[in-house]
Design an enzyme around this catalytic site. Structure first.
Site, PDB file in Angstrom:
ATOM      1  N   LYS A  60       0.871   5.019  -5.895  1.00  8.90           N
ATOM      2  CA  LYS A  60      -0.032   4.249  -5.287  1.00  8.90           C
ATOM      3  C   LYS A  60       0.188   2.686  -5.711  1.00  8.90           C
ATOM      4  O   LYS A  60       0.678   2.542  -6.497  1.00  8.90           O
ATOM      5  CB  LYS A  60      -1.302   4.380  -5.299  1.00  8.90           C
ATOM      6  CG  LYS A  60      -2.058   5.511  -4.694  1.00  8.90           C
ATOM      7  CD  LYS A  60      -1.784   5.436  -3.034  1.00  8.90           C
ATOM      8  CE  LYS A  60      -2.521   4.790  -2.283  1.00  8.90           C
ATOM      9  NZ  LYS A  60      -2.324   4.879  -1.026  1.00  8.90           N
ATOM     10  N   HIS A  75       1.897  -0.807   1.180  1.00  6.03           N
ATOM     11  CA  HIS A  75       0.868  -1.139   2.392  1.00  6.03           C
ATOM     12  C   HIS A  75       0.661  -2.604   2.259  1.00  6.03           C
ATOM     13  O   HIS A  75      -0.675  -2.970   2.192  1.00  6.03           O
ATOM     14  CB  HIS A  75      -0.099  -0.179   2.408  1.00  6.03           C
ATOM     15  CG  HIS A  75       0.146   1.398   2.430  1.00  6.03           C
ATOM     16  ND1 HIS A  75       0.697   1.876   3.635  1.00  6.03           N
ATOM     17  CD2 HIS A  75       0.333   2.288   1.622  1.00  6.03           C
ATOM     18  CE1 HIS A  75       1.118   3.214   3.422  1.00  6.03           C
ATOM     19  NE2 HIS A  75       0.629   3.547   2.177  1.00  6.03           N
ATOM     20  N   ASP A  89      -4.432   3.076   5.202  1.00  2.00           N
ATOM     21  CA  ASP A  89      -3.838   2.373   4.323  1.00  2.00           C
ATOM     22  C   ASP A  89      -3.130   1.082   5.000  1.00  2.00           C
ATOM     23  O   ASP A  89      -2.735   0.104   4.325  1.00  2.00           O
ATOM     24  CB  ASP A  89      -2.532   3.120   3.723  1.00  2.00           C
ATOM     25  CG  ASP A  89      -2.969   3.953   2.583  1.00  2.00           C
ATOM     26  OD1 ASP A  89      -3.779   3.470   1.689  1.00  2.00           O
ATOM     27  OD2 ASP A  89      -2.586   5.297   2.556  1.00  2.00           O
ATOM     28  N   TYR A 126       4.465   3.151  -2.979  1.00  2.00           N
ATOM     29  CA  TYR A 126       3.720   2.817  -1.841  1.00  2.00           C
ATOM     30  C   TYR A 126       2.935   1.686  -1.783  1.00  2.00           C
ATOM     31  O   TYR A 126       2.164   1.368  -2.789  1.00  2.00           O
ATOM     32  CB  TYR A 126       2.620   3.840  -1.338  1.00  2.00           C
ATOM     33  CG  TYR A 126       3.188   5.329  -0.575  1.00  2.00           C
ATOM     34  CD1 TYR A 126       3.845   5.226   0.227  1.00  2.00           C
ATOM     35  CD2 TYR A 126       3.173   6.424  -1.323  1.00  2.00           C
ATOM     36  CE1 TYR A 126       4.699   6.567   0.634  1.00  2.00           C
ATOM     37  CE2 TYR A 126       3.726   7.525  -1.176  1.00  2.00           C
ATOM     38  CZ  TYR A 126       4.238   7.652   0.003  1.00  2.00           C
ATOM     39  OH  TYR A 126       4.939   8.865   0.496  1.00  2.00           O
ATOM     40  N   GLU A 176       6.995   3.183   2.151  1.00  2.00           N
ATOM     41  CA  GLU A 176       6.452   3.381   3.395  1.00  2.00           C
ATOM     42  C   GLU A 176       7.474   2.704   4.673  1.00  2.00           C
ATOM     43  O   GLU A 176       7.118   2.900   5.752  1.00  2.00           O
ATOM     44  CB  GLU A 176       5.111   3.006   3.782  1.00  2.00           C
ATOM     45  CG  GLU A 176       4.801   1.551   3.857  1.00  2.00           C
ATOM     46  CD  GLU A 176       4.409   1.192   2.099  1.00  2.00           C
ATOM     47  OE1 GLU A 176       3.992  -0.225   2.081  1.00  2.00           O
ATOM     48  OE2 GLU A 176       4.629   1.673   1.217  1.00  2.00           O
ATOM     49  N   ARG A 232      -2.187  12.139  -8.136  1.00  2.00           N
ATOM     50  CA  ARG A 232      -0.561  12.646  -8.315  1.00  2.00           C
ATOM     51  C   ARG A 232       0.077  11.588  -9.360  1.00  2.00           C
ATOM     52  O   ARG A 232      -0.384  10.700 -10.031  1.00  2.00           O
ATOM     53  CB  ARG A 232      -0.278  11.882  -6.829  1.00  2.00           C
ATOM     54  CG  ARG A 232      -0.643  12.614  -5.777  1.00  2.00           C
ATOM     55  CD  ARG A 232      -0.248  12.298  -4.278  1.00  2.00           C
ATOM     56  NE  ARG A 232      -0.997  10.943  -4.209  1.00  2.00           N
ATOM     57  CZ  ARG A 232      -0.945  10.197  -2.924  1.00  2.00           C
ATOM     58  NH1 ARG A 232      -0.091  10.515  -2.299  1.00  2.00           N
ATOM     59  NH2 ARG A 232      -1.681   9.155  -2.813  1.00  2.00           N
TER      60      ARG A 232
END
Length: 357
Positions: free
Chosen positions: A75, A96, A270, A94, A118, A15
């Site tokens: 990510k 996490h 995740d 993101y 998130e 992505r």
């Protein structure tokens, strides 16, 4: 503002954080966008697409980080990127953090401004920047689970939809959120018998109303989980506590109650996973087997369908990217409580308490 769009370097992450259309909106608002060469190639977007949208290309990830006031990613930064993050630089992606202490320590040390997709919460209490990827992951969980149920891949040899004269497969879905609903929808569409468990009765009532008759809702308890895992063919873990580690709903000892070849797809990986035996895997090496139970725990499942995922992600992140670019992170977060909820680490200080749980 100078916005940087690096190429994702996590294993098999295809992505990219912004489409050329997203870059066009930024340049239209008089922002400068630097895109690393090849960043969008795997998602179906050429370097020329980004140049036509107003971006300037840079050859390396180091140069993108060095020049940008804000980095927009998909990510979390991996080890190679830790030293590239600068003090005061906004990183919007993101993260996490709750399941990755090493990353947390690195971002604290960098003194960057870490805003996590998130944990951004909207006025309805939902997670708008997580939702589209949860939709993709929920649907993919059944797609991948069906594949790994095949015998050559050590599965039970069960066709989820069955055939005339043979019962369909049984799917157990843990969690009635976005992931769970999308997984149940896909499994039901294939013709499987689906049991979806949650502790929110209002959510179960909603699911019961909108799903077909082969989707059965039940209250989530250890007793019910232990009962269903004995004959489930595919188990999908879709439990989420925003920003915090997922609860362990299936423990190691419970694997022995499952039939050999049962497949577990833990979409909650995740956030540490909702299965005790979960450990992150990659698209390159997606499964492992414990007690004859196949585990699929790829931590970036939507990365396997990057064209769909990139467009879906940009659709929801772009308004926040524009706010950050137009107002600066301080004013943007002060004026928008939803965006403010995304602040996780600010100049070396952890400001999201769930990270510490």
């Amino acid at each position: 503002m100078i916005v940087g769009l690096p190429k994702e370097i996590k294993n098999n992450e295809s992505r990219v954080a912004l489409t050329p259309g997203g870059v066009f909106e930024l340049t239209k608002n008089n922002h400068t966008v630097y895109v690393q060469k090849g960043a969008g190639f795997d998602s179906g977007f050429s370097d020329d697409d980004y140049v036509k949208a107003g971006a300037t290309l840079l050859p390396s990830i180091e140069e993108v980080y060095a020049i940008a006031d804000m980095i927009v990613k998909v990510k979390e930064p991996i080890e190679k990127e830790y030293s590239l993050a600068k003090e005061g630089q906004v990183i919007f992606t993101y993260f996490h953090f709750a399941s990755n202490q090493t990353l947390t320590d690195a971002m604290v040390a960098s003194k960057a401004i870490c805003i996590a997709y998130e944990t951004v919460v909207d006025d309805n209490g939902t997670l708008p920047l997580l939702t589209p990827m949860s939709e993709v992951a929920g649907r993919m969980a059944v797609q991948q689970g069906a594949k790994y149920l095949e015998k050559p891949i050590k599965g039970k040899g069960v066709l989820l939809g069955g055939v005339p004269g043979v019962r369909p497969g049984k799917v157990l879905v843990l969690g009635g959120g976005v992931v769970g609903v999308q997984a149940a929808k896909m499994a039901a569409g294939l013709g499987a018998i689906v049991n979806i468990l949650d502790i929110n009765m209002d959510r179960l009532r909603y699911i019961n109303d909108v799903m077909p008759n082969n989707v059965i809702t039940e209250f989530s308890s250890e007793y019910n989980i232990r009962r269903h895992i004995k004959d489930a063919d595919l188990i999908v873990g879709g439990v989420l506590i925003p920003g915090a580690k997922a609860p362990k709903l299936i423990t190691r000892d419970m694997l022995k109650e499952m039939q050999p070849g049962t497949v577990i797809v833990d979409v909650a990986v995740d956030q540490g996973g909702c299965i005790e035996t979960t450990k992150p895997t990659t698209h390159e090496d997606p499964i492992y087997i414990i007690d004859d139970v196949v585990h699929y725990c790829v931590a970036n499942m939507p990365g396997a369908v990057p064209y769909t995922s990139t467009i879906a992600l940009t659709n929801v992140t772009l308004p926040y990217v524009l706010q950050l670019a137009n107002k600066g992170w301080v004013n943007a977060c002060e004026s928008n409580p939803n965006l403010n909820s995304g602040l996780n680490i600010v100049k070396g200080e952890i400001v999201c308490e769930d990270i510490l749980k």
